[in-house]
Motif scaffolding. Sequence first.
Motif, PDB file in Angstrom:
ATOM      1  N   MET A 170       2.279   3.386   1.652  1.00 48.75           N
ATOM      2  CA  MET A 170       3.617   4.046   0.955  1.00 48.75           C
ATOM      3  C   MET A 170       4.364   4.040   2.383  1.00 48.75           C
ATOM      4  SD  MET A 170       1.735   6.958  -1.358  1.00 48.75           S
ATOM      5  CE  MET A 170       3.039   7.498  -2.364  1.00 48.75           C
ATOM      6  N   LYS A 171       3.695   4.309   3.428  1.00 49.63           N
ATOM      7  CA  LYS A 171       4.618   4.386   4.847  1.00 49.63           C
ATOM      8  C   LYS A 171       5.133   3.290   5.089  1.00 49.63           C
ATOM      9  CE  LYS A 171       3.972   5.134   9.801  1.00 49.63           C
ATOM     10  NZ  LYS A 171       3.206   5.792  10.721  1.00 49.63           N
ATOM     11  N   TYR A 172       4.485   1.965   5.206  1.00 49.21           N
ATOM     12  CA  TYR A 172       5.086   0.817   5.807  1.00 49.21           C
ATOM     13  C   TYR A 172       5.873   0.117   4.608  1.00 49.21           C
ATOM     14  CZ  TYR A 172       2.484   1.819   9.927  1.00 49.21           C
ATOM     15  OH  TYR A 172       2.166   2.268  11.153  1.00 49.21           O
ATOM     16  N   HIS A 173       5.695   0.353   3.424  1.00 51.21           N
ATOM     17  CA  HIS A 173       6.839  -0.370   2.393  1.00 51.21           C
ATOM     18  C   HIS A 173       7.862   0.556   1.976  1.00 51.21           C
ATOM     19  CE1 HIS A 173       4.401  -4.080   2.025  1.00 51.21           C
ATOM     20  NE2 HIS A 173       3.536  -3.272   2.176  1.00 51.21           N
ATOM     21  N   GLY A 174       8.110   1.746   2.749  1.00 54.37           N
ATOM     22  CA  GLY A 174       9.207   2.466   2.481  1.00 54.37           C
ATOM     23  C   GLY A 174       9.125   3.241   1.147  1.00 54.37           C
ATOM     24  N   LEU A 175       7.853   3.589   0.851  1.00 51.46           N
ATOM     25  CA  LEU A 175       7.818   4.190  -0.578  1.00 51.46           C
ATOM     26  C   LEU A 175       7.175   5.567  -0.210  1.00 51.46           C
ATOM     27  CD1 LEU A 175       5.749   1.363  -2.382  1.00 51.46           C
ATOM     28  CD2 LEU A 175       8.292   2.096  -2.703  1.00 51.46           C
ATOM     29  N   GLY A 179      12.992  11.389  -3.499  1.00 47.59           N
ATOM     30  CA  GLY A 179      13.990  11.119  -4.338  1.00 47.59           C
ATOM     31  C   GLY A 179      13.596   9.609  -5.007  1.00 47.59           C
ATOM     32  N   MET A 180      12.997   8.937  -4.173  1.00 48.17           N
ATOM     33  CA  MET A 180      12.507   7.597  -4.740  1.00 48.17           C
ATOM     34  C   MET A 180      11.434   7.832  -5.990  1.00 48.17           C
ATOM     35  SD  MET A 180      11.699   4.860  -1.953  1.00 48.17           S
ATOM     36  CE  MET A 180      12.882   3.634  -1.269  1.00 48.17           C
ATOM     37  N   HIS A 181      11.232   6.663  -6.793  1.00 45.63           N
ATOM     38  CA  HIS A 181      10.341   6.613  -8.004  1.00 45.63           C
ATOM     39  C   HIS A 181       9.175   5.655  -7.578  1.00 45.63           C
ATOM     40  CE1 HIS A 181       9.923   6.033 -12.493  1.00 45.63           C
ATOM     41  NE2 HIS A 181       8.857   6.619 -11.883  1.00 45.63           N
ATOM     42  N   VAL A 182       8.014   6.319  -7.593  1.00 38.73           N
ATOM     43  CA  VAL A 182       6.868   5.387  -7.425  1.00 38.73           C
ATOM     44  C   VAL A 182       5.849   5.613  -8.558  1.00 38.73           C
ATOM     45  CG1 VAL A 182       5.640   7.257  -6.058  1.00 38.73           C
ATOM     46  CG2 VAL A 182       4.971   4.772  -5.780  1.00 38.73           C
ATOM     47  N   GLY A 183       5.552   4.516  -8.909  1.00 36.41           N
ATOM     48  CA  GLY A 183       4.414   4.300 -10.107  1.00 36.41           C
ATOM     49  C   GLY A 183       3.042   4.415  -9.509  1.00 36.41           C
ATOM     50  N   VAL A 184       2.341   4.863 -10.074  1.00 38.31           N
ATOM     51  CA  VAL A 184       0.767   4.771  -9.627  1.00 38.31           C
ATOM     52  C   VAL A 184       0.167   4.216 -10.701  1.00 38.31           C
ATOM     53  CG1 VAL A 184      -1.381   6.165  -8.808  1.00 38.31           C
ATOM     54  CG2 VAL A 184       1.048   6.850  -7.961  1.00 38.31           C
ATOM     55  N   GLY A 245       8.742   1.116  -6.560  1.00 37.01           N
ATOM     56  CA  GLY A 245       7.615   0.556  -6.084  1.00 37.01           C
ATOM     57  C   GLY A 245       6.314   1.117  -7.000  1.00 37.01           C
ATOM     58  N   ILE A 246       5.091   0.264  -6.958  1.00 41.70           N
ATOM     59  CA  ILE A 246       3.974   0.658  -7.622  1.00 41.70           C
ATOM     60  C   ILE A 246       2.887   0.486  -6.782  1.00 41.70           C
ATOM     61  CG2 ILE A 246       2.186  -0.032  -9.501  1.00 41.70           C
ATOM     62  CD1 ILE A 246       4.803  -0.975 -11.093  1.00 41.70           C
ATOM     63  N   ILE A 247       1.803   1.441  -6.737  1.00 44.66           N
ATOM     64  CA  ILE A 247       0.694   1.286  -5.919  1.00 44.66           C
ATOM     65  C   ILE A 247      -0.135   0.945  -6.952  1.00 44.66           C
ATOM     66  CG2 ILE A 247      -0.946   2.525  -4.379  1.00 44.66           C
ATOM     67  CD1 ILE A 247       1.882   2.363  -3.187  1.00 44.66           C
TER      68      ILE A 247
END
Length: 361
Positions: A170-175, A179-184, A245-247
């Motif tokens: 999450m840190k190194y890929h800018g996620l 306000g950003m939208h991340v999918g888990v 992004g999606i983790i």
Amino acid sequence: MAPTTAANVGLAARDASGHLSPLTIARRNTGDNDVAIKIMFCGICHSDLHSIKNEWQNAIYPIIPGHEIAGVVTEVGKNVTKFKAGDKVGVGCMVNSCQSCENCNQGFENNCPGIIFTYNSVDRDGTVTYGGYSSMVVVHERFVVRFPEAMPLDKGAPLLCAGITVYSPMKYHGLNVPGMHVGVLGLGGLGHVAVKFGKAFGMKVTVISSSPGKKQEAIERLGADAFVLSKNAKEMQAALGTMDGIINTVSANIPVAPLLGLLKPNGKMILVGLPEKPIEIPPFALVSRNKTLAGSCIGGMADTQEMIDMAAKHGVTADIEVIGADYVNAAMERLAKADVRYRFVIDIGNTLGDCAAAASE
Ligand SMILES: *[C@@H]1O[C@H](CO)[C@@H](O)[C@H](O)[C@H]1NC(C)=O
Ligand SMILES: *[C@@H]1O[C@H](CO)[C@@H](O)[C@H](O)[C@H]1NC(C)=O
Ligand SMILES: [Zn+2]
Ligand SMILES: [Zn+2]
């Protein structure tokens, strides 16, 4: 005065049945740069199960698993400056590395070709490493993290593997941008911690799962903003092109192309799960709209310390079920069926001694 070799009892698997039972082992003396730790809690990671059953074909039996270790310092070597007896500390997936290559010098010991894992690894002195399902461990201070005062040892232990595994990408890929939208993708040991870090970073978090039962959990218990049922075409359609992004925490072989469709242009999917078979990627799903597919494996020691400090500040801990040492084999069976919310943690400090004594009667 040279410290004596500490007697130690652990829960060991002797063969691919993976059955765990008490075994007495010796740990090395506390060297000049070492920290000796009385283990209080150890999380059960899915890797432990793969390892004891030799599913990665690299078992060195007997194996004492466990790389989510939380405990208290009992003794430090004379060159140790970061820790003293009585400190609350943790040890994660690695206990040594070459400590001199470019990766190590940049703080990415996790990328060192000479990385030594916490168990089932041959250390630089030729001994085999034993993990945290044991009464104590001796570790070079570089590979020990400090537990912040506010971080409980039991709920904090799983962060040493599950936490850093999701925090680092999450840190190194800018996620990690508010306000950003991340999918888990996937709501297990890794996924539930990813949801909590996403919220701690101030992001919009959507859980993507194939189990409808996870919806309420995701939103009400873990604080996710939304839920997408991956087998529901309508819900997938509505989420198309919405995520930065999606983790991907899933360890099963599921079709990845529809999930890449959920990403915005330039979106990134980061793999942290380890499916057994190769993943199929239809090129068009990746090439169109400039998607990135990346992988990530745990994190360096400085990032691990940063992760647990940040977690303490934001109240991020793992949701756990604490078990006694005598329940460990039953816990492994339940873990194989994903029957745990969300991590088993063994109460080593209070139960391992009795379990070992009962076995030797
Ligand atoms: C401990 O520190 C002393 C003095 O700085 C040094 O000579 C010695 O090599 C160190 N020991 C280790 C194992 O690094
Ligand atoms: C494509 O994605 C990469 C990696 O995220 C990014 O650095 C680059 O700027 C993107 N290119 C365009 C044209 O958007
Ligand atoms: Zn792990
Ligand atoms: Zn190195």
